[in-house]
Design an enzyme around this catalytic site. Structure first.
Site, PDB file in Angstrom:
ATOM      1  N   THR A  86       0.803  -1.125   0.004  1.00  0.00           N
ATOM      2  CA  THR A  86       0.013   0.061   0.055  1.00  0.00           C
ATOM      3  C   THR A  86       0.815   1.216  -0.001  1.00  0.00           C
ATOM      4  O   THR A  86       1.068   1.835   1.054  1.00  0.00           O
ATOM      5  CB  THR A  86      -0.879   0.080   1.284  1.00  0.00           C
ATOM      6  N   ARG A 154       9.115  -5.452  13.282  1.00  0.00           N
ATOM      7  CA  ARG A 154      10.326  -4.400  13.023  1.00  0.00           C
ATOM      8  C   ARG A 154      11.345  -5.220  12.161  1.00  0.00           C
ATOM      9  O   ARG A 154      11.663  -6.306  12.367  1.00  0.00           O
ATOM     10  CB  ARG A 154      10.845  -4.079  14.460  1.00  0.00           C
ATOM     11  N   GLY A 260      13.370   6.326   8.547  1.00  0.00           N
ATOM     12  CA  GLY A 260      12.944   6.145   7.113  1.00  0.00           C
ATOM     13  C   GLY A 260      12.415   4.621   7.277  1.00  0.00           C
ATOM     14  O   GLY A 260      11.847   4.156   8.185  1.00  0.00           O
ATOM     15  N   CYS A 263       7.751   1.771   6.504  1.00  0.00           N
ATOM     16  CA  CYS A 263       6.610   2.181   7.190  1.00  0.00           C
ATOM     17  C   CYS A 263       6.249   3.490   7.853  1.00  0.00           C
ATOM     18  O   CYS A 263       5.298   4.085   7.383  1.00  0.00           O
ATOM     19  CB  CYS A 263       6.391   1.340   8.698  1.00  0.00           C
ATOM     20  N   ARG A 330      14.197   1.343   1.491  1.00  0.00           N
ATOM     21  CA  ARG A 330      13.089   2.307   1.188  1.00  0.00           C
ATOM     22  C   ARG A 330      13.150   3.457   2.225  1.00  0.00           C
ATOM     23  O   ARG A 330      13.111   3.302   3.397  1.00  0.00           O
ATOM     24  CB  ARG A 330      11.924   1.642   1.326  1.00  0.00           C
TER      25      ARG A 330
END
Length: 441
Positions: A86, A154, A260, A263, A330
């Site tokens: 998403t 995590r 970063g 999430c 990411r």
């Protein structure tokens, strides 16, 4: 009970493997045949400590299989988990639900009566109800249950988090969905792991609110670090003291270059966008998003200013992944900081124990090195961005000897003053006093 896991990304693969470890028959589905072939061969497609061993064992014992055939898998499944991406939608920051909707349509076409459909992906409030209505329109005569079961994993410790979670959150629409989830998580229930059974909407908000709050803690301590630098304080001492207050807690009070990963950046943007859309502005979180972006820019400026001051032409960057024990880059601070350094005319040599492969296609004109020592060789400045254990053990005297300059920027506060003794390095950390600054600088 047969479980289908739609999506073999980070959440889907970890969840699927761990459900198999619980003893269930699990089939993981992905449209990418290359990924499925690698998983069938026992090759874990993400870096996550301990996951490879569980995958190989459960696949060998016949509890875990992988396929590209969604319809066939769904038709035989009792519980269908949706763990697709998403990502942030361009422009407004809202969660892009196209993959959720596509999965829902395919599930609707193939599901058997009384199937339990569980959205594990992080979705904005109202999504589960919308998906439920979407599936009901497609198959009005087929009963099913809708469940929201957000993950709280995590990266770097996801297996442990799944097998020994702080809590399990389950949002349900009916009793059948609740009963199915209690059965799925029975191994945890026997360990007295708290299970919060609530509404679909509450479960969706819980996930976003939790991540938004943690991101806010990170941003808070980063601003405290700025104050410590101006006032001559030490942010680690401050964080340790306030973290001893049980109302605050010590976790996520580690100053650095900004958060970063997959999430926090995405979820804070989506949470803020949802607030705006529903005329309930989440102004604290909107500020967190803004401050975090500025944080990364300001960290780059620190290094650039030091390079101008000393005449340094090259920077050795240690760590590209957004955190240790993962290859995930990411929205890593490195992806903003390195281009900023290059734009200022600095050449970059980089090393990361796991993230090089992912980073090479994103970061250009970077010299990639096989070790930290190779990276610092000839560098005017060394910049530590990820607190890998391998970097904690660096011989700083050797680092100093290899470098052409003497500046070490430690944006994770890995080292202390004692570590720097005799190294000859000028040591810049975050929210702590400067160490080893020479008289002429």
């Amino acid at each position: 009970m047969k479980i289908a896991m739609i999506g073999t990304g980070y959440v889907g693969l970890v969840s699927g493997v761990c459900f198999a470890e619980f003893g269930f028959q699990v089939t993981c589905v992905d449209k990418n045949p290359v990924i499925i072939d690698r998983l069938r061969a026992g090759e874990v497609t993400i870096y996550e400590p301990g996951l490879d061993e569980l995958l190989v064992r459960n696949a060998r014992d016949g509890r875990l299989t992988f396929t590209t055939e969604l319809a066939e898998t769904v038709a035989d499944a009792d519980v269908i988990f949706v763990a697709v991406g998403t990502p942030s939608r361009r422009g407004d920051g809202e969660a892009d639900l196209q993959y959720i909707h596509a999965a829902a349509d395919e599930i609707a076409a193939a599901m058997k009566p009384n199937a339990v459909i569980v959205i594990k992906s992080t979705v904005v409030v109202g999504t589960n109800a919308d998906v439920r209505a979407r599936i009901a329109r497609a198959r009005p005569d087929v009963p099913f249950s809708m469940v929201s079961n957000p993950e709280f994993l995590r990266e770097g410790s996801a297996v442990e988090d799944f097998l020994r979670p702080d809590r399990v959150v389950v949002g349900v629409h009916d009793d059948a969905g609740a009963a199915a989830m209690k059965r799925v998580y029975r191994p945890l229930y026997l360990r007295e792991t708290p299970m919060i059974v609530t509404t679909l909407e509450n479960a969706e908000i819980i996930k976003y609110a939790a991540n938004a709050f943690l991101a806010m803690k990170v941003t808070f301590i980063n601003e405290v670090a700025d104050l410590c630098e101006k006032a001559g304080g030490n942010v680690q001492d401050v964080a340790r003291a306030i973290g001893m207050d049980n109302r605050i807690g010590s976790k996520f009070l580690h100053a650095g270059p900004g958060f970063g990963g997959s999430c926090f950046p995405k979820d804070t943007r989506a949470y803020a966008a949802t607030g705006r859309k529903m005329d309930a502005p989440q102004t604290l979180i909107e500020q967190v998003v803004s401050v975090n972006e500025q944080r990364k820019r300001s960290m780059a400026e620190r290094v650039i200013e030091a390079a101008r001051r000393t005449g340094a032409k090259s920077v050795a960057v240690l760590g590209i992944a957004f955190k240790p024990n993962t290859d995930d880059i990411r929205e890593s601070p490195a992806l903003d900081i390195i281009p900023a350094l290059q734009k200022a005319g600095l050449s970059v040599r980089a090393h990361d124990p796991e993230a090089r492969e992912a980073a090479e296609s994103v970061l250009h004109d970077v010299t990639w090195c096989k070790s930290a020592y190779e990276a610092v060789d000839g560098a005017g400045i060394t910049l530590l961005l990820t607190e890998w254990n391998a970097y904690r053990a660096l011989d700083l005297k050797r680092v100093s000897t290899l470098m052409s300059g003497r500046l070490l920027f430690d944006l994770r506060n890995v080292f202390n003053a004692q570590d720097l003794e005799g190294s000859g390095l000028e040591y810049h950390s975050v929210g702590r006093p400067l160490v080893g600054k020479s008289a002429n600088t």
